[in-house]
Design a protein around this motif. Structure first.
Motif, PDB file in Angstrom:
ATOM      1  N   ALA A 236      30.587  65.243   9.818  1.00 55.13           N
ATOM      2  CA  ALA A 236      29.333  64.369  10.056  1.00 55.13           C
ATOM      3  C   ALA A 236      28.137  65.547  10.639  1.00 55.13           C
ATOM      4  O   ALA A 236      27.222  65.382  10.130  1.00 55.13           O
ATOM      5  CB  ALA A 236      29.575  63.148  11.036  1.00 55.13           C
ATOM      6  N   PRO A 268      29.339  52.354  25.911  1.00 53.05           N
ATOM      7  CA  PRO A 268      30.724  52.929  25.722  1.00 53.05           C
ATOM      8  C   PRO A 268      31.384  52.471  24.312  1.00 53.05           C
ATOM      9  O   PRO A 268      32.153  53.191  23.554  1.00 53.05           O
ATOM     10  CB  PRO A 268      31.713  52.590  26.711  1.00 53.05           C
ATOM     11  N   GLU A 269      31.307  51.330  24.073  1.00 54.61           N
ATOM     12  CA  GLU A 269      31.785  50.741  22.768  1.00 54.61           C
ATOM     13  C   GLU A 269      31.319  51.501  21.507  1.00 54.61           C
ATOM     14  O   GLU A 269      31.943  51.731  20.509  1.00 54.61           O
ATOM     15  CB  GLU A 269      31.366  49.344  22.623  1.00 54.61           C
ATOM     16  N   SER A 272      32.338  56.194  19.853  1.00 58.50           N
ATOM     17  CA  SER A 272      33.205  56.806  18.812  1.00 58.50           C
ATOM     18  C   SER A 272      32.416  56.866  17.317  1.00 58.50           C
ATOM     19  O   SER A 272      32.746  57.353  16.481  1.00 58.50           O
ATOM     20  CB  SER A 272      34.602  56.089  18.729  1.00 58.50           C
ATOM     21  N   THR A 273      31.364  55.779  17.439  1.00 54.93           N
ATOM     22  CA  THR A 273      30.625  55.726  15.813  1.00 54.93           C
ATOM     23  C   THR A 273      29.316  56.358  16.049  1.00 54.93           C
ATOM     24  O   THR A 273      28.737  56.397  15.054  1.00 54.93           O
ATOM     25  CB  THR A 273      30.746  54.098  15.750  1.00 54.93           C
ATOM     26  N   PHE A 276      28.097  59.032  13.692  1.00 54.01           N
ATOM     27  CA  PHE A 276      28.165  58.643  12.232  1.00 54.01           C
ATOM     28  C   PHE A 276      26.880  57.755  12.041  1.00 54.01           C
ATOM     29  O   PHE A 276      26.219  57.842  10.960  1.00 54.01           O
ATOM     30  CB  PHE A 276      29.348  57.775  11.971  1.00 54.01           C
ATOM     31  N   VAL A 277      26.414  56.912  13.061  1.00 59.16           N
ATOM     32  CA  VAL A 277      25.149  56.307  12.814  1.00 59.16           C
ATOM     33  C   VAL A 277      24.069  57.092  12.745  1.00 59.16           C
ATOM     34  O   VAL A 277      23.165  57.064  12.286  1.00 59.16           O
ATOM     35  CB  VAL A 277      24.932  55.546  14.233  1.00 59.16           C
ATOM     36  N   MET A 279      24.072  60.182  11.708  1.00 57.39           N
ATOM     37  CA  MET A 279      24.339  60.734  10.190  1.00 57.39           C
ATOM     38  C   MET A 279      23.751  59.654   9.193  1.00 57.39           C
ATOM     39  O   MET A 279      22.869  60.435   8.498  1.00 57.39           O
ATOM     40  CB  MET A 279      25.800  61.071   9.942  1.00 57.39           C
ATOM     41  N   ALA A 280      23.812  58.630   9.318  1.00 53.30           N
ATOM     42  CA  ALA A 280      23.141  57.697   8.655  1.00 53.30           C
ATOM     43  C   ALA A 280      21.696  57.616   8.782  1.00 53.30           C
ATOM     44  O   ALA A 280      21.080  57.746   7.576  1.00 53.30           O
ATOM     45  CB  ALA A 280      23.816  56.192   8.797  1.00 53.30           C
TER      46      ALA A 280
ATOM     47  N   LEU B 120      23.847  55.271   1.037  1.00 56.05           N
ATOM     48  CA  LEU B 120      23.615  56.563   1.792  1.00 56.05           C
ATOM     49  C   LEU B 120      24.168  57.708   1.133  1.00 56.05           C
ATOM     50  O   LEU B 120      23.525  58.684   1.060  1.00 56.05           O
ATOM     51  CB  LEU B 120      24.290  56.280   3.283  1.00 56.05           C
ATOM     52  N   MET B 131      31.917  64.656   2.130  1.00 58.65           N
ATOM     53  CA  MET B 131      31.764  64.510   3.611  1.00 58.65           C
ATOM     54  C   MET B 131      31.372  63.126   4.200  1.00 58.65           C
ATOM     55  O   MET B 131      31.647  62.687   5.013  1.00 58.65           O
ATOM     56  CB  MET B 131      31.147  65.982   4.162  1.00 58.65           C
ATOM     57  N   ILE B 132      30.267  62.969   3.614  1.00 58.69           N
ATOM     58  CA  ILE B 132      29.331  61.359   3.960  1.00 58.69           C
ATOM     59  C   ILE B 132      30.474  60.300   3.617  1.00 58.69           C
ATOM     60  O   ILE B 132      30.374  59.519   4.950  1.00 58.69           O
ATOM     61  CB  ILE B 132      28.069  61.262   3.265  1.00 58.69           C
ATOM     62  N   ALA B 135      33.152  60.427   6.331  1.00 53.49           N
ATOM     63  CA  ALA B 135      32.580  60.146   7.590  1.00 53.49           C
ATOM     64  C   ALA B 135      32.228  58.878   7.927  1.00 53.49           C
ATOM     65  O   ALA B 135      32.611  58.087   8.875  1.00 53.49           O
ATOM     66  CB  ALA B 135      31.263  60.929   8.015  1.00 53.49           C
ATOM     67  N   MET B 136      31.685  58.067   6.746  1.00 54.30           N
ATOM     68  CA  MET B 136      31.200  56.615   7.069  1.00 54.30           C
ATOM     69  C   MET B 136      32.676  55.924   7.012  1.00 54.30           C
ATOM     70  O   MET B 136      32.662  54.785   7.636  1.00 54.30           O
ATOM     71  CB  MET B 136      30.343  56.442   5.814  1.00 54.30           C
ATOM     72  N   MET B 139      33.900  55.813  10.371  1.00 53.73           N
ATOM     73  CA  MET B 139      33.232  54.915  11.401  1.00 53.73           C
ATOM     74  C   MET B 139      33.552  53.562  10.931  1.00 53.73           C
ATOM     75  O   MET B 139      33.764  52.841  12.020  1.00 53.73           O
ATOM     76  CB  MET B 139      31.600  54.880  10.844  1.00 53.73           C
ATOM     77  N   PHE B 142      36.677  53.086  12.939  1.00 54.58           N
ATOM     78  CA  PHE B 142      36.360  52.951  14.365  1.00 54.58           C
ATOM     79  C   PHE B 142      35.943  51.526  14.707  1.00 54.58           C
ATOM     80  O   PHE B 142      36.478  50.971  15.470  1.00 54.58           O
ATOM     81  CB  PHE B 142      35.622  53.915  15.180  1.00 54.58           C
ATOM     82  N   GLN B 146      37.997  48.490  17.038  1.00 53.25           N
ATOM     83  CA  GLN B 146      37.410  47.444  18.166  1.00 53.25           C
ATOM     84  C   GLN B 146      37.023  46.154  17.742  1.00 53.25           C
ATOM     85  O   GLN B 146      36.869  45.494  18.731  1.00 53.25           O
ATOM     86  CB  GLN B 146      35.849  48.168  18.557  1.00 53.25           C
TER      87      GLN B 146
END
Lengths: 294, 329
Positions: A236, A268-269, A272-273, A276-277, A279-280, B120, B131-132, B135-136, B139, B142, B146
């Motif tokens: 990313a 904090p939540e 980990s993302t 990537f955000v 990147m988007a 995207l 790679m995109i 990576a997505m 995400m 993850f 949660q």
């Protein structure tokens, strides 16, 4: 100086430091990926496995041969780099004429093999690697305690990135490398041995990953998954920064590490993302990447 | 990626024009064999195992639609597969929907997610695209770790299979098997139909030469996105079906290793072949089944198969059979 924007200063600086450390690894790994990609047009999917291998070689040198951290910092990259050269000569070199995606698939398979073997040999739980005695302890900076080893990692990573940049931009061998990245056929015609340069470039990129692995060994526990978890984030980072510029990938690596650290403080939540955000968002706003040439 | 099977490999193809419902004669024979196999197999092998094979076969076919016919390597297909499984499981367990509705929910989940990630990812090409998507998908992983509805590390357990159309009880493995077989066959025929439609012809044109397709006036991005969405939706259907079969949806199905597995299945079977992903799924799932006792060695063996396929066996099993028989399968 106790609170900044309502956040206790030690927490803020602690996370900033953690972010810088993660950023150091992002920078070192994305740098290696960019150098390899520039020359070989192969995205080295086993980069994470080779990073992990560097940490394991350091651990084996210490536990089996009694060779300490300082020598490992030199030996592990050499050993893993030599292994990389072997892989390049025997397998990756056969794929240059094919679609680039085959290189990606091959190195993905190699990564699976390396990671699987490590898991068979050492199990999935981490192995401890002690911080060398010279770098234990912490400095009191007034506003926070800075563990010496963590400061060392950031400094060494910055130095290493600058050194790589200097080699590529300011030396003769670097000029060959840049020329061969632009037009390999022409450079070959001038009598430069381009295939050998590709082999050595791959070896150097892999050695850089192993070097990062040795640096990481005392911070994270040495375990077979340490590379694959990291490498996807590094991908990313590479997409965000674009692979066109060396300094670009270094800046992006550190910058995103800090962004990640700050996210840990405020939300904090999402820590980990968040990369990537980012990147988007970059893909929406600037598809070629921050430093990329499309 | 130009499919390895294309190009000069099929110079000797006879009867290329004799088609029936878009299938060439060898493809019809292969289709017949496959259908007979699906009918006979449950009397020889465990239905649970076969259902697993069929779910992954549909997943691999959906993936192959992208790599084999549009030339896009998605390295994040686990996201649609896993998310389809989660939402179908949630719909079955918490909303009490009937299984066919759950499968549709799974497909819609894959579709929406595929539309977001696809729009995207098509902004970049080749290696960046891979790679995109990877990576997505990470995400999404993850997010699933949660999000409250996925049950985190435990996943969604004890998903009821329910009654098909509210009538047919699916608790028996054989009844469930026929549903899974039907889903697979419908999905397979749908993919075949897409490939043989005018839309599919444009997809192949993009694979072969994207600038040329653009110069002919096709909005290639729209076609790529549409193909991506179809592929993701079918992956969602496959994931939904799998979670109903096993009554469980977990993080394994959204993790990147699952994305790697579906790449491997298509590669082993033969990229860009109609039947390759089915054969590849059967091979890889059997291998995982029979080698399960070797634990982590399975990863090593998968890696070795990857390396061997890329270095020496790029056409895959079905591609090689097609080359020997001089037919396109």
């Amino acid at each position: 100086m106790d609170e900044i924007f309502g956040i206790p200063a030690p927490l803020l600086f602690g996370q900033l430091l953690l972010g810088l450390i993660n950023g150091a690894f992002y920078a070192l790994l994305s740098l290696g990926l960019a150098v390899i990609f520039g020359m070989l047009n192969v995205i080295n999917f086993s980069h994470g496995a080779q990073f992990m291998l560097g940490a394991f070689v350091a651990w084996m040198l210490l536990e089996w041969l009694g060779i300490g951290y300082w020598w490992a910092l030199l030996l592990a990259p050499v050993i893993v780099g030599a292994f990389g050269i072997l892989l390049e000569r025997t397998m990756i070199a056969r794929l240059y004429k094919l679609d680039h995606l085959y290189g990606l698939l091959l190195t993905f398979g190699l990564g699976l093999i390396i990671e699987g073997l490590a898991r068979n040999e050492f199990g999935s739980s981490g192995l401890p690697y002690r911080i060398p005695p010279e770098l234990t302890g912490a400095w009191d900076l007034g506003f926070m305690f800075m563990p010496v080893y963590r400061g060392w990692v950031v400094v060494v990573a910055v130095v290493m990135c600058l050194a790589t940049w200097l080699v590529i931009e300011k030396t003769k061998i670097g000029s060959y490398l840049r020329a061969a990245t632009e037009n390999p056929a022409l450079v070959q015609a001038f009598g430069v041995n381009v295939p050998r340069m590709m082999t050595l470039t791959y070896g150097a990129g892999v050695a850089l990953a192993a070097f990062a692995g040795v640096l990481a060994a005392p911070i994270y526990s040495v375990n077979p998954q340490m590379g694959s978890n990291l490498i996807i984030i590094v991908f990313a980072v590479v997409v965000i920064g674009g692979m066109g510029s060396i300094l670009g990938s270094v800046v992006t690596g550190f910058g995103l590490g800090i962004v990640e650290g700050l996210t840990k403080v405020w939300y904090p939540e999402a820590s980990s993302t968040v990369i990537f955000v980012v990147m988007a968002i970059v893909l929406l706003a600037r598809p070629a990447g921050l430093f990329g040439r499309s | 990626m130009a499919a390895p099977a294309s190009g000069g490999a099929f110079e000797g193809i006879a009867s290329e024009n004799e088609q029936m419902w878009g299938f060439t004669r060898p493809q019809l024979i292969a289709l017949g064999l496959m259908l007979v196999g699906i009918v006979i197999a449950p009397s020889v092998l465990y239905p649970i195992f076969l259902m697993k094979v069929l779910c992954f076969a549909l997943f691999a076919c959906a993936f192959n639609l992208l790599i084999g016919y549009v030339g896009l390597l998605s390295f994040g297909h686990a996201a649609y597969f896993g998310m389809g499984g989660y939402l179908a499981g949630y719909a079955a367990k918490s909303w009490g929907l009937t299984p066919e509705a759950c499968i549709i929910v799974g497909g819609l989940a894959g579709m929406v997610l595929g539309w977001v990630i696809g729009s995207l990812a098509i902004r970049r090409q080749g290696i960046y695209f891979a790679m995109i998507t990877l990576a997505m998908a990470q995400m999404v992983y993850f997010f699933c770790v949660q999000a409250p509805f996925t049950g985190g590390e435990d996943g969604i357990q004890a998903i009821p299979r329910g009654n098909l159309f509210g009538v047919i009880d699916l608790r028996s493995d054989m009844t469930m098997y026929w549903l899974v077989a039907a889903v697979f066959v419908i999905g397979f025929l749908f993919i075949h139909r897409v490939i043989n439609s005018p839309f599919g012809q444009v997809m192949t044109a993009i694979r072969e030469n994207e600038p040329r397709a653009t110069s002919l006036g096709y909005r290639t991005d729209d076609y790529k996105l549409m193909a991506f969405v179809i592929s993701a939706a079918l992956s969602g259907v496959a994931g939904a079906t799998k979670s109903l079969v096993f009554g469980i949806a977990t993080l394994t199905d959204v993790f990147w290793t699952m994305s790697g597995e579906v790449v491997l299945m298509s590669l082993v079977g033969g990229l860009g072949t109609l039947f390759g992903p089915v054969a590849g799924a059967a091979i890889i799932v059997s291998m995982q089944n029979y080698l399960a006792e070797f634990g982590a060695w399975v990863t090593v063996i998968q890696g070795v198969i990857f390396v061997l396929c890329v270095l020496a066996f790029r056409r895959g099993v079905v591609g090689e059979i097609g080359r020997i028989l001089k037919v396109r399968l």
